[in-house]
Design an enzyme around this catalytic site. Structure first.
Site, PDB file in Angstrom:
ATOM      1  N   GLN A  99      22.859  12.478 -22.272  1.00  0.00           N
ATOM      2  CA  GLN A  99      24.206  13.587 -22.101  1.00  0.00           C
ATOM      3  C   GLN A  99      24.289  13.934 -23.507  1.00  0.00           C
ATOM      4  O   GLN A  99      24.660  13.087 -24.409  1.00  0.00           O
ATOM      5  CB  GLN A  99      25.354  13.045 -21.494  1.00  0.00           C
ATOM      6  N   TYR A 174      35.193  19.933 -23.537  1.00  0.00           N
ATOM      7  CA  TYR A 174      34.162  20.063 -24.563  1.00  0.00           C
ATOM      8  C   TYR A 174      33.797  21.482 -24.740  1.00  0.00           C
ATOM      9  O   TYR A 174      33.949  22.364 -23.892  1.00  0.00           O
ATOM     10  CB  TYR A 174      33.254  19.021 -24.297  1.00  0.00           C
ATOM     11  N   ARG A 222      26.360  19.144 -16.727  1.00  0.00           N
ATOM     12  CA  ARG A 222      27.711  18.499 -16.095  1.00  0.00           C
ATOM     13  C   ARG A 222      28.643  19.693 -16.113  1.00  0.00           C
ATOM     14  O   ARG A 222      28.925  20.194 -17.222  1.00  0.00           O
ATOM     15  CB  ARG A 222      27.881  17.170 -16.759  1.00  0.00           C
ATOM     16  N   GLY A 315      30.970   5.280 -11.625  1.00  0.00           N
ATOM     17  CA  GLY A 315      31.406   5.377 -12.979  1.00  0.00           C
ATOM     18  C   GLY A 315      32.219   4.049 -13.246  1.00  0.00           C
ATOM     19  O   GLY A 315      31.870   3.063 -13.734  1.00  0.00           O
ATOM     20  N   ARG A 316      33.695   4.209 -12.968  1.00  0.00           N
ATOM     21  CA  ARG A 316      34.698   3.135 -13.399  1.00  0.00           C
ATOM     22  C   ARG A 316      34.205   1.926 -12.843  1.00  0.00           C
ATOM     23  O   ARG A 316      34.627   0.837 -13.577  1.00  0.00           O
ATOM     24  CB  ARG A 316      35.850   3.546 -12.919  1.00  0.00           C
TER      25      ARG A 316
END
Length: 327
Positions: A99, A174, A222, A315-316
């Site tokens: 990424q 971002y 993304r 993910g988590r």
């Protein structure tokens, strides 16, 4: 259903479970890969349920570094360590994408040594505030060209390091997301105003990356498609953006939040961005990845069966437990 094969560009996956990028900040102070980081990803690649890993956001230039110990793809000196990382993941039979990110106004001066930059001089509306919490410097057109070149160069390094593809980060407040969102893009030139203009830098980045890596290399985006804030980007915007990205030759849309980042206030159910991912999936022919709130394989299967996405990110749970749903 999670073990059904799927193709993303030239990448053939044996599972529809993806470990999405989650920052661990296990790098050295200058962003080099460490043994600890290699072990971390190796353990998760060995999970057995995961078809692909997208490694944590990597800064493309010092100006775009978010925090200390963030992973770097900003220098040719990074390639050696990144090669060790991809080699270890590939040993487990798992595909891996890098990424690529520029933090924009979310970059901390303490990490970069310079004032943060953005599309406009707007403080991020995130809660908590990201970066220094002061007005960033507005990027000039020449500086935008430099950012585009930095993305392309970083993609070339990722390819040289053995990554199967790259994901361009335009989510979670971002820089590219700062251009996309009307909350943070107040420009009056060709990079601001209409949604087409706010997507101009995305088109330029994708084309530059494609020129660098070639036609057969896999590129994902993304997309922080919806801000879920008054006056922000909408699900309708995300559908339009996804179509634009597909037209530009992107091979995968990884759906997430914009200025709301990776959470949706008041929602913790599996696939809480599913309204957006389903709208995008119905509008494009390329695969769509949905992440957020998935805790079990049954959660993932249910979302796939409902047509919420083509791939599901976990993910988590994998961050907490490399042996998620194995034992």
């Amino acid at each position: 259903m999670t073990q059904d094969r799927i193709r993303i560009g030239k990448i053939d996956l044996g599972s529809r479970i993806v470990m999405p990028p989650i920052a661990t900040y296990q790098s050295t102070s200058d962003g080099k890969v460490t043994e600890k980081m290699i072990r971390y990803y190796s353990e998760r690649a060995a999970n057995g349920n995961v078809g692909m890993i997208i490694t944590e956001h990597s800064y493309i230039s010092l100006q775009g570094k978010a925090k200390e110990k963030q992973l770097s793809v900003s220098s040719n000196d990074d390639i050696e360590g990144l090669s060790l990382l991809t080699e270890e993941i590939h040993k487990k039979g798992v595909a891996v994408m890098a990424q690529l990110n520029h933090a924009g106004s979310a970059a901390l001066t303490s990490a970069t040594g310079m004032k943060a930059v953005s599309a406009s001089n707007v403080i991020l509306p995130t809660v908590p505030v990201m970066g220094d919490g002061i007005e960033p410097k507005v990027l000039s057109k020449e500086e935008i060209k430099k950012v585009v070149c930095d993305f392309a160069a970083a993609a070339g390094r990722a390819k040289n390091a053995g990554y199967d593809g790259v994901e361009i980060h335009s989510a979670h407040a971002y820089l590219l997301n700062q251009f996309y969102s009307p909350l943070t893009n107040k420009r009056t030139d060709e990079y601001g105003g209409s949604l087409d203009n706010r997507l101009r830098i995305h088109r330029e980045v994708i084309r530059a990356v494609r020129d660098e890596v070639g036609e057969d290399y896999t590129i994902a985006v993304r997309l922080g498609g919806c801000d879920y804030m008054d006056g922000g980007s909408t699900i309708e915007d995300s559908v339009y953006a996804a179509r634009v990205l597909e037209e530009e030759g992107v091979n995968l849309i990884d759906v997430s939040g914009g200025m709301c980042r990776y959470i949706l206030k008041g929602h913790e159910e599996p696939g809480y961005f599913r309204e957006m991912s389903m709208a995008i999936k119905n509008a494009v022919k390329i695969p769509v990845l949905l992440t957020g709130g998935v805790k079990t394989l049954d959660d993932a299967k249910a979302l796939l069966e409902a047509g919420a996405a083509d791939l599901i990110g976990v993910g988590r749970e994998l961050l907490k437990d490399a042996k998620w749903e194995v034992e």
